[in-house]
Design a protein around this motif. Structure first.
Motif, PDB file in Angstrom:
ATOM      1  N   TRP A   1       0.881  -1.212  -0.025  1.00 17.13           N
ATOM      2  CA  TRP A   1      -0.104  -0.005  -0.017  1.00 17.13           C
ATOM      3  C   TRP A   1       1.025   1.371   0.160  1.00 17.13           C
ATOM      4  O   TRP A   1       1.497   1.773   0.877  1.00 17.13           O
TER       5      TRP A   1
ATOM      6  N   TYR B   1      -1.990  -0.294   9.341  1.00 16.72           N
ATOM      7  CA  TYR B   1      -1.249  -1.281   8.090  1.00 16.72           C
ATOM      8  C   TYR B   1       0.070  -1.250   8.511  1.00 16.72           C
ATOM      9  O   TYR B   1       0.715  -2.279   8.438  1.00 16.72           O
TER      10      TYR B   1
ATOM     11  N   ARG C   1       4.511   2.742   5.502  1.00 15.98           N
ATOM     12  CA  ARG C   1       4.361   2.574   4.044  1.00 15.98           C
ATOM     13  C   ARG C   1       5.497   2.860   3.158  1.00 15.98           C
ATOM     14  O   ARG C   1       6.235   3.953   3.795  1.00 15.98           O
TER      15      ARG C   1
END
Length: 254
Positions: free
Chosen positions: A191, A208, A217
């Motif tokens: 992502w 995440y 990320r």
């Protein structure tokens, strides 16, 4: 050691998208001439062309095509040949966007769209551009896959189906064309942070990132860096690879 693509021409499908734009800039920075493929965003393609030519002093062209239609990819190949010559590097980046939901609720057309834009795009690109690579004895064929292919999470079914089908094509193709000096590889982003996130201030997602060994990320530039490496002579003995660029969030097993 320098990563040089001077004298090479690279085609990037979906080059006006969030990841595609950064790939185009990165390959141009390495000296490659760039074919900017787009489907609908002609203005953004023209803007990117001007940017690449002025900032990196490379040749660039824009070309419109529906990458799910074989005849349009063939016509694209002809136009590129007339304007820039042979393509040395193909990056299959374009994909149809759709709303994710459960298998039971996902429209059949979404599965077909992912198959067409992941699997058939790659097949059509191979048919159009690999013959010249074979004749020349070298080439780079790179597909943008996804970490979702290994996650198989709820609501990912159509996307995963298309990308896993794409994975099979690339692995077989790598074995079929390796003897001609052509490498066939896949980059699988996680992502990824793009300009869309920067503009919205949504770069951070703690939920995440908690699952990622590197605890963050990745960025669009980090994806483009791996594409540039695979496009270069530095990757000359790598083929058939599926390379996650996601901070270790998924890890292919042996």
């Amino acid at each position: 050691m320098e990563l040089k693509l001077t004298g090479k021409t690279a085609l990037i499908t979906g080059a006006t998208g969030d990841l595609g734009r950064v790939m185009a800039r990165t390959l141009a920075q390495c000296g490659a001439n760039i074919v900017i493929h787009y489907n609908a965003n002609e203005a953004k393609a023209a803007q990117l062309k001007q940017e690449l030519e002025e900032q990196y002093q490379v040749k660039a062209m824009t070309v419109q095509a529906d990458i799910t239609k074989q005849e349009q990819i063939e016509q694209m190949q002809e136009r590129i040949g007339q304007q820039l010559g042979e393509v040395h590097i193909v990056v299959a980046n374009a994909v149809i966007q759709y709303q994710w939901t459960s298998v039971l609720e996902q429209a059949p057309a979404d599965f077909q769209g992912q198959f067409d834009s992941c699997v058939m795009q790659s097949v059509y690109l191979a048919k159009s551009f690999i013959p010249a690579m074979k004749a020349r004895g070298e080439g780079r064929f790179i597909g943008i896959n996804t970490e979702c292919s290994m996650q198989n999470a709820p609501t990912q079914s159509a996307y995963v189906a298309g990308k896993r089908g794409m994975d099979g094509v690339y692995r077989v193709l790598a074995k079929e064309v390796g003897e001609f000096g052509i490498t066939v590889n896949q980059v699988a982003p996680g992502w990824t942070i793009s300009d869309r996130d920067r503009e919205a201030g949504s770069e951070v997602n703690e939920g995440y990132s908690a699952s990622v060994p590197l605890k963050r990320r990745g960025t669009d530039q980090e994806i483009a860096n791996v594409v540039a490496f695979l496009a270069s002579d530095l990757s000359s003995f790598i083929t058939g690879a599926y390379i996650p660029v996601n901070g270790g969030n998924v890890m292919p097993a042996i």
